[in-house]
Motif scaffolding. Structure first.
Motif, PDB file in Angstrom:
ATOM      1  N   LEU A 268      -5.574   9.592   5.671  1.00  0.00           N
ATOM      2  CA  LEU A 268      -5.588  11.054   5.857  1.00  0.00           C
ATOM      3  C   LEU A 268      -6.955  11.693   5.637  1.00  0.00           C
ATOM      4  N   GLY A 269      -7.895  10.913   5.118  1.00  0.00           N
ATOM      5  CA  GLY A 269      -9.196  11.487   4.734  1.00  0.00           C
ATOM      6  C   GLY A 269      -9.278  11.591   3.224  1.00  0.00           C
ATOM      7  N   THR A 270     -10.483  11.406   2.704  1.00  0.00           N
ATOM      8  CA  THR A 270     -10.663  11.332   1.251  1.00  0.00           C
ATOM      9  C   THR A 270     -10.226  12.620   0.555  1.00  0.00           C
ATOM     10  N   GLY A 271      -9.379  12.467  -0.455  1.00  0.00           N
ATOM     11  CA  GLY A 271      -8.990  13.597  -1.300  1.00  0.00           C
ATOM     12  C   GLY A 271      -7.969  14.535  -0.675  1.00  0.00           C
ATOM     13  N   PHE A 272      -7.465  14.223   0.520  1.00  0.00           N
ATOM     14  CA  PHE A 272      -6.492  15.103   1.173  1.00  0.00           C
ATOM     15  C   PHE A 272      -5.177  15.103   0.386  1.00  0.00           C
ATOM     16  N   ALA A 273      -4.745  13.924   0.004  1.00  0.00           N
ATOM     17  CA  ALA A 273      -3.561  13.796  -0.853  1.00  0.00           C
ATOM     18  C   ALA A 273      -4.034  13.468  -2.263  1.00  0.00           C
ATOM     19  N   ARG A 274      -3.236  13.880  -3.259  1.00  0.00           N
ATOM     20  CA  ARG A 274      -3.582  13.559  -4.634  1.00  0.00           C
ATOM     21  C   ARG A 274      -2.474  12.691  -5.228  1.00  0.00           C
ATOM     22  N   VAL A 275      -2.851  11.504  -5.699  1.00  0.00           N
ATOM     23  CA  VAL A 275      -1.872  10.584  -6.293  1.00  0.00           C
ATOM     24  C   VAL A 275      -1.932  10.702  -7.807  1.00  0.00           C
ATOM     25  N   ILE A 276      -0.768  10.892  -8.410  1.00  0.00           N
ATOM     26  CA  ILE A 276      -0.667  11.015  -9.865  1.00  0.00           C
ATOM     27  C   ILE A 276       0.224   9.888 -10.379  1.00  0.00           C
ATOM     28  N   LEU A 277      -0.210   9.258 -11.463  1.00  0.00           N
ATOM     29  CA  LEU A 277       0.578   8.183 -12.077  1.00  0.00           C
ATOM     30  C   LEU A 277       1.098   8.664 -13.430  1.00  0.00           C
ATOM     31  N   PRO A 278       2.370   9.035 -13.502  1.00  0.00           N
ATOM     32  CA  PRO A 278       2.875   9.581 -14.771  1.00  0.00           C
ATOM     33  C   PRO A 278       2.992   8.567 -15.903  1.00  0.00           C
ATOM     34  N   ILE A 279       2.616   7.296 -15.681  1.00  0.00           N
ATOM     35  CA  ILE A 279       2.574   6.313 -16.782  1.00  0.00           C
ATOM     36  C   ILE A 279       1.334   6.528 -17.640  1.00  0.00           C
ATOM     37  N   THR A 280       0.345   7.215 -17.081  1.00  0.00           N
ATOM     38  CA  THR A 280      -0.949   7.357 -17.747  1.00  0.00           C
ATOM     39  C   THR A 280      -0.800   7.900 -19.161  1.00  0.00           C
ATOM     40  N   ASP A 281      -1.450   7.270 -20.093  1.00  0.00           N
ATOM     41  CA  ASP A 281      -1.528   7.832 -21.439  1.00  0.00           C
ATOM     42  C   ASP A 281      -2.825   7.340 -22.079  1.00  0.00           C
ATOM     43  N   PRO A 282      -3.147   7.787 -23.261  1.00  0.00           N
ATOM     44  CA  PRO A 282      -4.440   7.375 -23.818  1.00  0.00           C
ATOM     45  C   PRO A 282      -4.489   5.904 -24.205  1.00  0.00           C
ATOM     46  N   TYR A 283      -3.340   5.236 -24.191  1.00  0.00           N
ATOM     47  CA  TYR A 283      -3.315   3.839 -24.645  1.00  0.00           C
ATOM     48  C   TYR A 283      -3.000   2.936 -23.455  1.00  0.00           C
ATOM     49  N   VAL A 284      -3.962   2.713 -22.581  1.00  0.00           N
ATOM     50  CA  VAL A 284      -3.663   1.987 -21.349  1.00  0.00           C
ATOM     51  C   VAL A 284      -4.084   0.525 -21.365  1.00  0.00           C
ATOM     52  N   VAL A 285      -4.659   0.073 -22.486  1.00  0.00           N
ATOM     53  CA  VAL A 285      -5.219  -1.279 -22.506  1.00  0.00           C
ATOM     54  C   VAL A 285      -4.212  -2.333 -22.063  1.00  0.00           C
ATOM     55  N   HIS A 286      -2.952  -2.185 -22.520  1.00  0.00           N
ATOM     56  CA  HIS A 286      -1.986  -3.252 -22.252  1.00  0.00           C
ATOM     57  C   HIS A 286      -1.321  -3.153 -20.883  1.00  0.00           C
ATOM     58  N   HIS A 287      -1.509  -2.084 -20.131  1.00  0.00           N
ATOM     59  CA  HIS A 287      -0.941  -2.072 -18.777  1.00  0.00           C
ATOM     60  C   HIS A 287      -1.899  -1.515 -17.730  1.00  0.00           C
ATOM     61  N   GLY A 288      -3.115  -1.131 -18.120  1.00  0.00           N
ATOM     62  CA  GLY A 288      -4.096  -0.664 -17.151  1.00  0.00           C
ATOM     63  C   GLY A 288      -3.633   0.540 -16.338  1.00  0.00           C
ATOM     64  N   ALA A 289      -2.672   1.306 -16.868  1.00  0.00           N
ATOM     65  CA  ALA A 289      -2.084   2.473 -16.189  1.00  0.00           C
ATOM     66  C   ALA A 289      -1.381   2.089 -14.882  1.00  0.00           C
ATOM     67  N   VAL A 296       2.909  11.869  -5.141  1.00  0.00           N
ATOM     68  CA  VAL A 296       1.878  12.297  -4.195  1.00  0.00           C
ATOM     69  C   VAL A 296       1.986  13.803  -3.995  1.00  0.00           C
ATOM     70  N   TYR A 297       0.866  14.484  -4.187  1.00  0.00           N
ATOM     71  CA  TYR A 297       0.801  15.933  -3.926  1.00  0.00           C
ATOM     72  C   TYR A 297       0.019  16.146  -2.635  1.00  0.00           C
ATOM     73  N   LEU A 298       0.556  17.040  -1.789  1.00  0.00           N
ATOM     74  CA  LEU A 298      -0.012  17.247  -0.459  1.00  0.00           C
ATOM     75  C   LEU A 298      -0.215  18.724  -0.182  1.00  0.00           C
ATOM     76  N   PRO A 299      -1.171  19.056   0.691  1.00  0.00           N
ATOM     77  CA  PRO A 299      -1.246  20.438   1.178  1.00  0.00           C
ATOM     78  C   PRO A 299       0.063  20.781   1.909  1.00  0.00           C
ATOM     79  N   SER A 300       0.404  22.058   1.991  1.00  0.00           N
ATOM     80  CA  SER A 300       1.738  22.430   2.473  1.00  0.00           C
ATOM     81  C   SER A 300       1.949  22.182   3.969  1.00  0.00           C
ATOM     82  N   ASP A 301       0.869  22.019   4.744  1.00  0.00           N
ATOM     83  CA  ASP A 301       1.048  21.949   6.201  1.00  0.00           C
ATOM     84  C   ASP A 301       1.074  20.519   6.748  1.00  0.00           C
ATOM     85  N   VAL A 302       1.487  19.570   5.926  1.00  0.00           N
ATOM     86  CA  VAL A 302       1.465  18.169   6.366  1.00  0.00           C
ATOM     87  C   VAL A 302       2.845  17.745   6.862  1.00  0.00           C
TER      88      VAL A 302
END
Ligand SMILES: [Zn+2]
Length: 408
Positions: A268-289, A296-302
């Motif tokens: 879609l082009g760089t930065g058009f969609a935003r991917v969020i990983l809700p596993i993320t936390d400050p302690y990611v060593v054991h799973h690398g997030a 996925v967050y998208l502009p409304s006209d997709v």
């Protein structure tokens, strides 16, 4: 005796003996059954042999720590309590924030309501990130083993726990972080005898070691010894999990990852969609997030329909849902998830961009969670059911119902 108590439209009988609800982080059922088979877990063995209650239940989606711990202590799914991940993106402010703050919580907890009604309540967690959510508006004892050396009466309702149990402060990446919880829990049960106790461990061991391995069996043997002591002290004990845990690597031990941000940038082009990983936390060593759930967050006209089909066709993707479908099917708060929800298969994880994942801390082949493949978890009690279980869909957030209403 106090009358019944109703919290979030569910009614609980007042406890006639102490109730201990234990959330064993990342406890795929096989960890317990393998430890029992190895002869390492006599307390669990009695439960599995029918001298208690042994149910297979579903955790809530996403199969992550925060949403599930909050479901267990509120008795309701994330659509009601609002905690939809460890981490979320707020499109209103454009900020990506941790979901550790009680301001994100949309309902009260069973723990706080029971304390308000006069019960003595104690909560012990592994990591401090969960403490504020679990202890929201709670009048009682609430602390983490991570910060057990910094307790104050004002903040935690207890002091001097290190001296009491004679254990040093554990490392945040250790089995001892969880053992400390049980050692403190037994000590409290012997001295203060709380009416209700909630103990919530960390999945450091499960991320590293598969069920039945010596490390895993030793960890469950440790838990078993402490639970046997709580049992001997006369408590009703309910054990469940926040989520399961599965291997997510190939035959060579390399993690199976679909880098969704890279994929969508290419499409879609760089930065058009935003991917969020809700596993993320400050302690990611054991799973690398890396987990099996992404937003996925998208502009409304997709054209989302076309995009969803394209994502669904990727090898390793299990389910792709639009926001409204995901909210309805997975009991999620629609305003706190993406336009698209992606769940990967049992052996596959979802990442953002390859460059954003630091996998250098992964010292064992990746084991993780987040998908529907980690939804099956144990729901156990040290007492038998009053009535046959029937064909109800048991949930981990039935833990208080089970312990207070349903067992002998
Ligand atoms: Zn967890």
């Amino acid at each position: 005796m106090t009358a019944n108590i109703t919290v979030n439209n569910r009614t609980y009988r007042w406890m006639d003996r102490p109730l201990v609800v234990v959330c064993l982080d990342g406890s795929q059922f096989e960890y317990i059954s393998a430890a029992v088979a190895a002869g390492s877990a006599p307390f669990f063995s009695r439960i599995l042999a029918g001298q208690g209650t042994c149910l297979v239940a579903d955790c809530v989606m996403p199969s992550f720590t925060n949403p599930n711990n909050l479901s267990i202590v509120t008795g309701v799914p994330p659509s009601v309590h609002g905690i939809s991940g460890n981490y979320f993106y707020d499109p209103q402010t454009g900020e990506e924030v941790m979901m550790n703050d009680p301001r994100h919580l949309r309902t009260g907890t069973i723990l706080a309501a029971m304390a308000d009604a006069g019960a003595r309540v104690a909560v012990i967690t592994a990591k401090d990130k969960l403490r504020k959510l679990l202890g929201h508006k709670l009048k009682g004892i609430c602390f983490s083993s991570e910060k057990a050396d910094q307790l104050t009466m004002a903040e935690n309702g207890i002091e001097g726990i290190l001296e009491r149990i004679g254990m040093p402060i554990p490392s945040v990446y250790s089995a001892a972080l969880s053992e400390f919880i049980f050692a403190a829990g037994v000590n409290l049960m012997e001295r203060e005898r709380p009416d209700v106790m909630y103990l919530s461990t960390t999945d450091y061991i499960q991320h590293k070691a598969a069920p039945g391995t010596p490390i895993a069996n030793e960890f469950y043997a440790m838990i078993d010894r402490y639970l046997a002591r709580l049992d001997a002290l006369g408590a009703t004990i309910v054990v469940t999990a926040d989520h399961g845990m599965n291997a997510k690597h190939d035959a060579k031990g390399e993690p199976n990852v679909i880098y969704m941000q890279d994929t969508l940038d290419a499409w879609l082009g760089t930065g058009f969609a935003r991917v969020i990983l809700p596993i993320t936390d400050p302690y990611v060593v054991h799973h690398g997030a890396l987990g099996s759930y992404a937003l996925v967050y998208l502009p409304s006209d997709v054209d989302q329909t076309g995009l969803r089909s394209r994502i669904a066709a990727l090898a390793g993707v299990e389910t792709v849902l639009a926001r409204a479908e995901a909210a309805a099917q997975l009991e999620l708060p629609a305003d706190r998830i993406g336009d698209i929800v992606i769940i990967s298969r049992q052996d596959t994880t979802l990442g953002t961009s390859r460059s954003r994942h630091d996998l250098s801390g992964l010292d064992a082949p990746l084991r993780s969670h987040g998908g529907t493949s980690e939804q099956k978890i144990p729901l156990l009690a040290n007492r038998t059911l009053k009535d046959p279980p029937g064909n109800r869909r048991w949930r981990n957030f039935d833990a208080f119902d089970l312990g207070l209403n349903l067992v002998n």
